[in-house]
Design an enzyme around this catalytic site. Sequence first.
Site, PDB file in Angstrom:
ATOM      1  N   SER A 102       0.756  -1.207   0.012  1.00  0.00           N
ATOM      2  CA  SER A 102       0.023  -0.009   0.085  1.00  0.00           C
ATOM      3  C   SER A 102       0.925   1.387   0.097  1.00  0.00           C
ATOM      4  CB  SER A 102      -0.796  -0.038   1.366  1.00  0.00           C
ATOM      5  OG  SER A 102      -1.443   1.250   1.451  1.00  0.00           O
ATOM      6  N   SER A 103       0.303   2.484  -0.681  1.00  0.00           N
ATOM      7  CA  SER A 103       1.112   3.477  -0.763  1.00  0.00           C
ATOM      8  C   SER A 103       1.278   4.105   0.702  1.00  0.00           C
ATOM      9  CB  SER A 103       0.390   4.469  -1.315  1.00  0.00           C
ATOM     10  OG  SER A 103      -0.957   5.144  -1.125  1.00  0.00           O
ATOM     11  N   CYS A 104       0.645   3.813   1.763  1.00  0.00           N
ATOM     12  CA  CYS A 104       0.860   4.384   3.212  1.00  0.00           C
ATOM     13  C   CYS A 104       1.979   3.915   3.858  1.00  0.00           C
ATOM     14  CB  CYS A 104      -0.494   4.065   4.068  1.00  0.00           C
ATOM     15  SG  CYS A 104      -0.487   2.124   4.284  1.00  0.00           S
ATOM     16  N   TYR A 131      -1.521  -0.396  10.205  1.00  0.00           N
ATOM     17  CA  TYR A 131      -1.403  -1.088   8.977  1.00  0.00           C
ATOM     18  C   TYR A 131      -0.290  -0.770   7.820  1.00  0.00           C
ATOM     19  CZ  TYR A 131      -3.342  -1.827   4.168  1.00  0.00           C
ATOM     20  OH  TYR A 131      -3.551  -2.329   2.826  1.00  0.00           O
ATOM     21  N   LYS A 135       2.597  -3.867   6.341  1.00  0.00           N
ATOM     22  CA  LYS A 135       2.919  -3.991   4.963  1.00  0.00           C
ATOM     23  C   LYS A 135       4.371  -3.739   4.931  1.00  0.00           C
ATOM     24  CE  LYS A 135      -1.119  -4.532   2.997  1.00  0.00           C
ATOM     25  NZ  LYS A 135      -1.219  -5.999   2.394  1.00  0.00           N
ATOM     26  N   HIS A 174     -13.067   3.707   2.162  1.00  0.00           N
ATOM     27  CA  HIS A 174     -12.385   4.615   1.916  1.00  0.00           C
ATOM     28  C   HIS A 174     -12.954   5.778   1.256  1.00  0.00           C
ATOM     29  CE1 HIS A 174      -9.007   1.362   1.932  1.00  0.00           C
ATOM     30  NE2 HIS A 174      -8.536   2.186   2.302  1.00  0.00           N
TER      31      HIS A 174
END
Length: 316
Positions: A102-104, A131, A135, A174
């Site tokens: 994920s980009s987070c 989260y 990842k 989201h």
Amino acid sequence: MFLAGHRGMVGSAIYRQLQEAGYNNIVVRTRSELDLTDQAAVRTFMEQEKPELIILAAARVGGIHSNNTFPAEFIYQNLAMQINIIDQGWKVGCKKLLFLGSSCIYPKFAEQPMRESALLSGSLESTNEPYAIAKIAGIKLCESYNRQYGLDYRSVMPTNLYGQNDNFHLENSHVLPALIRKFHEAKLANAKAVTVWGTGKAMREFLHVDDMANACLHVMELDKEKYQSVTEPMLSHLNVGSGVDVTILELAEMIKKTVGFQGEISWDTSKPDGSPRKLMDSSKLHALGWQPKISLEEGLKQTYQWFIEHQDDFKH
């Protein structure tokens, strides 16, 4: 091939495209058939199936509210699934795996657009830190198993995804699907206004899930030398994005137009914006021959149509 998470938004899109591409030996399990957080169950499954290729698209996901409310579940369940699948896959001889992140994973104030090298260069956005850490651990698991065991485990980091099979529940979805539902219900109720969280100034990049699935197949099918030509042993993940971002205000206006809502938009500035901007630098993947095909405007139309056809599924 084992596709983990085939009923999720990304996993179902990958499943469709695998079938269209002619893959006919895809092993899948529902959550009731196989709990991926159960190490013993995953071990038994892997020993029975011995997959030569694994796509790890299973994850516990959600928006800001959900991440804030269930941080323990977000870090534990994602870590457990990743550890079980990656380790047990290696133990039964799986030499090739694709992990979806994920980009987070990138720092809250990472230089924009975010390059792969920004990983671990600063503090994470607090609202989804558990989260994100899970990842990041998944990426490092893949890198570590590659280094120690000579495997070919690859990682792709998608930007904000949307499309069919998205989660449209108002409390834990989201921003994009939540806004589609909000504007749709406001239109049906002839409401005068729709309230949106934050200031509207935060910027986000969006990618249609079918483009993401296409990117996954593209990366998976690259020969090892070509994949490694744009990555590094300790930085082996690739960004997957559209290369274009919009403000949440612009997104809200686009969704308002797509849905056909005639009222106003009001902004609840007491609610958080999250990261100020999240734009991915996907130039490495583009250099490998992949480009997105679905514009945000077209993607919103497709997604809204899918929501209308399935809205009864989200009334509970």
